[in-house]
Design a protein around this motif. Structure first.
Motif, PDB file in Angstrom:
ATOM      1  N   GLU A   1       3.000  -4.426   3.524  1.00 20.46           N
ATOM      2  CA  GLU A   1       2.697  -3.294   2.640  1.00 20.46           C
ATOM      3  C   GLU A   1       1.193  -3.028   2.704  1.00 20.46           C
ATOM      4  OE1 GLU A   1       2.121  -2.619  -2.007  1.00 20.46           O
ATOM      5  OE2 GLU A   1       4.154  -3.305  -1.522  1.00 20.46           O
ATOM      6  N   TRP A   2       0.837  -1.919   3.355  1.00 19.52           N
ATOM      7  CA  TRP A   2      -0.573  -1.565   3.526  1.00 19.52           C
ATOM      8  C   TRP A   2      -1.026  -0.724   2.337  1.00 19.52           C
ATOM      9  CZ3 TRP A   2      -2.650  -3.468   8.101  1.00 19.52           C
ATOM     10  CH2 TRP A   2      -1.716  -3.886   9.071  1.00 19.52           C
ATOM     11  N   ASN A   3      -2.089  -1.107   1.695  1.00 13.47           N
ATOM     12  CA  ASN A   3      -2.691  -0.338   0.596  1.00 13.47           C
ATOM     13  C   ASN A   3      -4.064   0.122   1.054  1.00 13.47           C
ATOM     14  OD1 ASN A   3      -1.285  -0.942  -2.497  1.00 13.47           O
ATOM     15  ND2 ASN A   3      -0.560  -2.063  -0.722  1.00 13.47           N
ATOM     16  N   LYS A   4      -4.173   1.413   1.445  1.00 15.84           N
ATOM     17  CA  LYS A   4      -5.422   1.918   2.027  1.00 15.84           C
ATOM     18  C   LYS A   4      -5.744   3.318   1.501  1.00 15.84           C
ATOM     19  CE  LYS A   4      -6.169   1.615   6.414  1.00 15.84           C
ATOM     20  NZ  LYS A   4      -7.484   0.942   6.374  1.00 15.84           N
ATOM     21  N   TRP A   5      -7.016   3.630   1.510  1.00 18.95           N
ATOM     22  CA  TRP A   5      -7.444   4.995   1.235  1.00 18.95           C
ATOM     23  C   TRP A   5      -7.246   5.802   2.513  1.00 18.95           C
ATOM     24  CZ3 TRP A   5      -8.220   6.292  -3.644  1.00 18.95           C
ATOM     25  CH2 TRP A   5      -8.590   5.290  -4.571  1.00 18.95           C
ATOM     26  N   ASP A   6      -6.755   7.029   2.364  1.00 20.78           N
ATOM     27  CA  ASP A   6      -6.500   7.875   3.529  1.00 20.78           C
ATOM     28  C   ASP A   6      -7.797   8.139   4.285  1.00 20.78           C
ATOM     29  OD1 ASP A   6      -4.309   9.749   4.775  1.00 20.78           O
ATOM     30  OD2 ASP A   6      -6.134  10.952   4.646  1.00 20.78           O
ATOM     31  N   GLU A   7      -7.755   7.985   5.613  1.00 24.10           N
ATOM     32  CA  GLU A   7      -8.973   8.135   6.413  1.00 24.10           C
ATOM     33  C   GLU A   7      -9.484   9.572   6.433  1.00 24.10           C
ATOM     34  OE1 GLU A   7      -8.293   6.564  10.268  1.00 24.10           O
ATOM     35  OE2 GLU A   7      -8.035   4.503   9.579  1.00 24.10           O
ATOM     36  N   ASP A   8      -8.580  10.537   6.330  1.00 26.03           N
ATOM     37  CA  ASP A   8      -8.985  11.946   6.370  1.00 26.03           C
ATOM     38  C   ASP A   8      -9.325  12.492   4.991  1.00 26.03           C
ATOM     39  OD1 ASP A   8      -8.542  12.046   9.151  1.00 26.03           O
ATOM     40  OD2 ASP A   8      -6.388  12.326   8.801  1.00 26.03           O
ATOM     41  N   ASP A   9      -8.680  11.969   3.971  1.00 30.21           N
ATOM     42  CA  ASP A   9      -8.930  12.431   2.599  1.00 30.21           C
ATOM     43  C   ASP A   9      -9.093  11.210   1.703  1.00 30.21           C
ATOM     44  OD1 ASP A   9      -9.079  13.615   0.143  1.00 30.21           O
ATOM     45  OD2 ASP A   9      -7.183  14.718   0.287  1.00 30.21           O
ATOM     46  N   ARG A  10     -10.313  10.832   1.404  1.00 31.19           N
ATOM     47  CA  ARG A  10     -10.582   9.619   0.635  1.00 31.19           C
ATOM     48  C   ARG A  10     -10.135   9.732  -0.818  1.00 31.19           C
ATOM     49  NH1 ARG A  10     -11.273   5.070   3.191  1.00 31.19           N
ATOM     50  NH2 ARG A  10     -12.549   4.251   1.495  1.00 31.19           N
ATOM     51  N   ALA A  11      -9.668  10.918  -1.233  1.00 37.68           N
ATOM     52  CA  ALA A  11      -9.143  11.074  -2.588  1.00 37.68           C
ATOM     53  C   ALA A  11      -7.694  10.623  -2.668  1.00 37.68           C
ATOM     54  CB  ALA A  11      -9.271  12.527  -3.044  1.00 37.68           C
ATOM     55  N   LEU A  12      -7.075  10.360  -1.521  1.00 41.38           N
ATOM     56  CA  LEU A  12      -5.679   9.941  -1.482  1.00 41.38           C
ATOM     57  C   LEU A  12      -5.577   8.438  -1.212  1.00 41.38           C
ATOM     58  CD1 LEU A  12      -3.993  12.789   0.625  1.00 41.38           C
ATOM     59  CD2 LEU A  12      -3.871  12.458  -1.853  1.00 41.38           C
ATOM     60  N   PHE A  13      -4.762   7.780  -1.999  1.00 40.77           N
ATOM     61  CA  PHE A  13      -4.483   6.373  -1.769  1.00 40.77           C
ATOM     62  C   PHE A  13      -3.076   6.272  -1.202  1.00 40.77           C
ATOM     63  CE2 PHE A  13      -3.434   1.971  -2.851  1.00 40.77           C
ATOM     64  CZ  PHE A  13      -4.599   1.327  -2.470  1.00 40.77           C
ATOM     65  N   VAL A  14      -2.921   5.566  -0.093  1.00 38.53           N
ATOM     66  CA  VAL A  14      -1.651   5.533   0.630  1.00 38.53           C
ATOM     67  C   VAL A  14      -1.083   4.121   0.636  1.00 38.53           C
ATOM     68  CG1 VAL A  14      -0.456   6.168   2.747  1.00 38.53           C
ATOM     69  CG2 VAL A  14      -2.598   7.315   2.138  1.00 38.53           C
ATOM     70  N   VAL A  15       0.214   4.039   0.338  1.00 40.00           N
ATOM     71  CA  VAL A  15       0.942   2.770   0.454  1.00 40.00           C
ATOM     72  C   VAL A  15       1.960   2.927   1.568  1.00 40.00           C
ATOM     73  CG1 VAL A  15       2.462   1.114  -0.677  1.00 40.00           C
ATOM     74  CG2 VAL A  15       0.623   2.204  -1.973  1.00 40.00           C
ATOM     75  N   ARG A  16       1.801   2.153   2.648  1.00 41.43           N
ATOM     76  CA  ARG A  16       2.713   2.207   3.792  1.00 41.43           C
ATOM     77  C   ARG A  16       3.488   0.898   3.877  1.00 41.43           C
ATOM     78  NH1 ARG A  16      -2.004   4.634   6.214  1.00 41.43           N
ATOM     79  NH2 ARG A  16      -1.620   6.823   6.696  1.00 41.43           N
ATOM     80  N   ASN A  17       4.796   1.015   4.099  1.00 38.58           N
ATOM     81  CA  ASN A  17       5.664  -0.157   4.206  1.00 38.58           C
ATOM     82  C   ASN A  17       6.245  -0.249   5.601  1.00 38.58           C
ATOM     83  OD1 ASN A  17       5.840  -1.261   1.337  1.00 38.58           O
ATOM     84  ND2 ASN A  17       6.349   0.901   1.009  1.00 38.58           N
ATOM     85  N   GLN A  18       6.178  -1.442   6.190  1.00 39.92           N
ATOM     86  CA  GLN A  18       6.748  -1.694   7.507  1.00 39.92           C
ATOM     87  C   GLN A  18       7.555  -2.984   7.460  1.00 39.92           C
ATOM     88  OE1 GLN A  18       3.341  -1.640  10.263  1.00 39.92           O
ATOM     89  NE2 GLN A  18       4.522  -0.138  11.400  1.00 39.92           N
ATOM     90  N   LEU A  19       8.729  -2.959   8.060  1.00 39.25           N
ATOM     91  CA  LEU A  19       9.595  -4.139   8.120  1.00 39.25           C
ATOM     92  C   LEU A  19       9.728  -4.586   9.577  1.00 39.25           C
ATOM     93  CD1 LEU A  19      11.453  -6.070   6.534  1.00 39.25           C
ATOM     94  CD2 LEU A  19      13.336  -4.462   6.958  1.00 39.25           C
ATOM     95  N   PHE A  20       9.548  -5.890   9.804  1.00 39.79           N
ATOM     96  CA  PHE A  20       9.627  -6.447  11.150  1.00 39.79           C
ATOM     97  C   PHE A  20      10.703  -7.525  11.201  1.00 39.79           C
ATOM     98  CE2 PHE A  20       5.476  -4.635  10.740  1.00 39.79           C
ATOM     99  CZ  PHE A  20       5.139  -4.151  12.001  1.00 39.79           C
ATOM    100  N   GLN A  21      11.313  -7.651  12.386  1.00 37.44           N
ATOM    101  CA  GLN A  21      12.355  -8.658  12.593  1.00 37.44           C
ATOM    102  C   GLN A  21      12.006  -9.493  13.816  1.00 37.44           C
ATOM    103  OE1 GLN A  21      16.739  -7.637  12.418  1.00 37.44           O
ATOM    104  NE2 GLN A  21      16.588  -8.128  14.591  1.00 37.44           N
ATOM    105  N   SER A  22      12.223 -10.815  13.700  1.00 40.95           N
ATOM    106  CA  SER A  22      11.873 -11.714  14.797  1.00 40.95           C
ATOM    107  C   SER A  22      12.858 -12.874  14.875  1.00 40.95           C
ATOM    108  CB  SER A  22      10.445 -12.255  14.605  1.00 40.95           C
ATOM    109  OG  SER A  22      10.153 -13.242  15.569  1.00 40.95           O
ATOM    110  N   ASN A  23      13.024 -13.395  16.094  1.00 42.30           N
ATOM    111  CA  ASN A  23      13.832 -14.602  16.289  1.00 42.30           C
ATOM    112  C   ASN A  23      12.974 -15.861  16.181  1.00 42.30           C
ATOM    113  OD1 ASN A  23      16.233 -13.136  16.834  1.00 42.30           O
ATOM    114  ND2 ASN A  23      15.570 -12.802  18.951  1.00 42.30           N
ATOM    115  N   ASP A  24      11.658 -15.664  16.166  1.00 44.07           N
ATOM    116  CA  ASP A  24      10.710 -16.774  16.151  1.00 44.07           C
ATOM    117  C   ASP A  24       9.985 -16.811  14.816  1.00 44.07           C
ATOM    118  OD1 ASP A  24       8.759 -18.677  16.547  1.00 44.07           O
ATOM    119  OD2 ASP A  24       8.052 -17.863  18.459  1.00 44.07           O
ATOM    120  N   GLU A  25       9.956 -17.982  14.193  1.00 39.88           N
ATOM    121  CA  GLU A  25       9.302 -18.129  12.887  1.00 39.88           C
ATOM    122  C   GLU A  25       7.825 -17.781  12.948  1.00 39.88           C
ATOM    123  OE1 GLU A  25       8.522 -21.640   9.527  1.00 39.88           O
ATOM    124  OE2 GLU A  25       9.647 -22.075  11.387  1.00 39.88           O
TER     125      GLU A  25
END
Length: 508
Positions: free
Chosen positions: A195-219
């Motif tokens: 879960e990325w919590n970052k200020w938008d690079e183009d508009d610093r007035a916007l705060f963005v929360v991005r979610n990414q899910l990853f799957q792996s066979n290796d711990e």
């Protein structure tokens, strides 16, 4: 979490385009922490807090190797006093407990905030994670909106431990952007939610929360990105959410008020016992020796091996033994000479007092290294007990408590501010134009409330401060509330009692 944590996260950032113009993963400097620092959290501080550290600095810590009389090497686990857990718990309770109170100016706004705190079981959760903070060097409070069963928006507060958070950017020691990690296993697959919590690079007035899910066979690998809806618990989770009305991040990072001498450039905090690892090893070595003293010094009686053989009763023909072979007090030995054919009691004098005194001395040394006064922790022959008497104002414990409270109070103020902004964004309740937040910590064990009250009343009676300020400091409430109380007392006593001015010794 997994090996090479920071390097793997940097690689993901590179693929996402969050880091530009780089030559290699090792050249990425945007994340202000290293894998080495997280090794302290995962491989040193957390194991110590949990009670067992296998290896430290390449040498065995709680694992002891020994050789028996038969020549074989064996291993055993050293006994531990588990002081890191006790110390972290004690410091957390000294600072924040059920007697603490968060005061907010304005009756309506205060009720809204307290409803949010109560709905999230905040006071209990905060004390628990405050303990984790002292153990691991930091904690994070994350504020986010969530719909309840009726579809109405509510403000939720999540607590995250230091090992599940990576700072991305910071200024003046304050972390502005961060990454949260959740790691778990389902079947034979490993899943990682970033879960990325970052200020938008183009508009610093916007705060963005991005979610990414990853799957792996290796711990030890993040793996490949997959859709959030792959797992049922993430079906309602948005890949991206934008916040327009925020003046600060959606999270608050809190750490002990101890300078980071492991990584001087890092914004992260260090454990309460980060600089007392060697002292803790000495302490547990002594405690282990105390236990071994009873095991190795138990009563032993040496008897000739012939004495444990069967003897036949000539009259009945029955076999008897002179000694019970199952009694561990006896040790059988063969002697060639007649002089040795006798029973010998080899019991030794136990060094109980010597061990107890040594343990207490080492406890005082460790206490001093982690911010407590000598005598705070005592050894009663069974384990560690914590002193419960009133702490004097010139003691190390009192100074450490006040020092940590400075940062923690500021973090709570930031949390309230974030709650207001999230609530205002989603129309849950409005953010007031001006608010005042104070935290009334429990000082009952470190101060005499009567003496403290007399101090402020004396200043007021001498005309050095207004009456509302005396009440504010005595009751530890916001200025607005103190002024209201003064006015209420004045109105109530106007006709029945002398004017409140005479009660407080003068004018405002």
């Amino acid at each position: 979490m997994f090996k090479g944590l920071i390097a793997k996260i940097k690689a993901v950032m590179q693929k996402m385009g969050l880091i530009k113009s780089i030559k290699s993963v090792t050249d990425i400097v945007d994340i202000p922490v290293t894998d080495d620092f997280y090794q302290y959290i995962e491989n040193v501080w957390l194991p110590l807090y949990q009670g067992y550290l296998q290896v430290y600095d390449g040498k065995p810590f709680h694992e002891v190797k020994f050789t028996t009389i038969g020549g074989g090497e064996q291993k055993r686990r050293m006994k531990s006093l588990r002081l890191p857990k006790t110390a972290s718990e004690e410091m957390a309770k000294l600072i924040f407990n059920e007697k603490c109170k968060i005061n907010i100016s304005g009756e309506g706004t205060a009720e809204d905030i307290h409803n949010v705190l109560n709905d999230n079981n905040f006071y209990k959760m905060f004390q628990d994670h405050l303990e984790y903070m002292f153990a691991l060097g930091g904690m994070i409070m994350k504020v986010y909106p969530e719909k309840d069963r009726t579809g109405a928006w509510k403000v939720k507060i999540a607590f995250v431990t230091a090992d599940c958070f990576i700072p991305i950017s910071y200024s003046n020691g304050r972390i502005d952007e961060g990454l949260f990690l959740s790691r778990f296993k389902r079947g034979n697959k490993w899943y990682t939610l970033l879960e990325w919590n970052k200020w938008d690079e183009d508009d610093r007035a916007l705060f963005v929360v991005r979610n990414q899910l990853f799957q792996s066979n290796d711990e030890n690998e993040i793996g490949i990105p997959i859709a959030l809806e792959t797992l049922s618990e993430y079906k309602e989770l948005e890949p991206e959410t934008y916040f327009e009305k925020l003046t600060r991040p959606l999270f608050v990072y809190t750490k002990p008020n101890i300078a980071n001498n492991i990584d001087l450039q890092s914004p992260l905090g260090i454990s309460l016992f980060a600089n007392a690892i060697d002292d803790l090893h000495v302490l547990d070595t002594m405690y282990d020796s105390f236990h071994r003293e009873f095991k190795l010094g138990k009563k032993r009686i040496i008897v000739p091996s012939t004495a444990i053989n069967y003897v036949v009763d000539t009259k009945t023909g029955e076999q008897h033994r002179y000694f019970d072979v199952n009694d561990e007090a006896y040790e059988a030995m063969s002697f060639n000479d007649l002089e040795g054919q006798k029973i010998v009691d080899t019991s030794v004098e136990l060094r109980v007092d010597e061990h107890a005194k040594a343990l207490q001395t080492q406890l005082d040394i460790v206490a001093m290294k982690i911010g407590f006064s000598p005598g705070t922790f005592t050894f009663d022959g069974k384990g560690v007990k914590t002193a419960t008497e009133v702490v004097s104002e010139d003691s190390k414990t009192y100074k450490s408590k006040n020092s940590h409270e400075t940062i923690i109070e500021e973090s709570l103020k930031e949390l309230i501010q974030t709650i207001y902004e999230v609530a205002d964004t989603y129309g849950i309740f409005k953010k007031p134009e001006k608010i005042e937040v104070t935290v009334d910590f429990d000082d009952s064990i470190v101060e005499d409330r009567d003496s403290d009250s007399n101090y402020w009343l004396k200043l007021q009676n001498n005309g050095n401060i207004p009456k509302w300020m005396a009440l504010q400091n005595i009751l530890k409430i916001p200025e607005e509330e103190a002024k209201k109380i003064v006015e209420m007392v004045r109105e109530e006593q106007a006709n029945e009692m002398p004017d409140i001015d005479t009660q407080f010794g003068g004018g405002a």
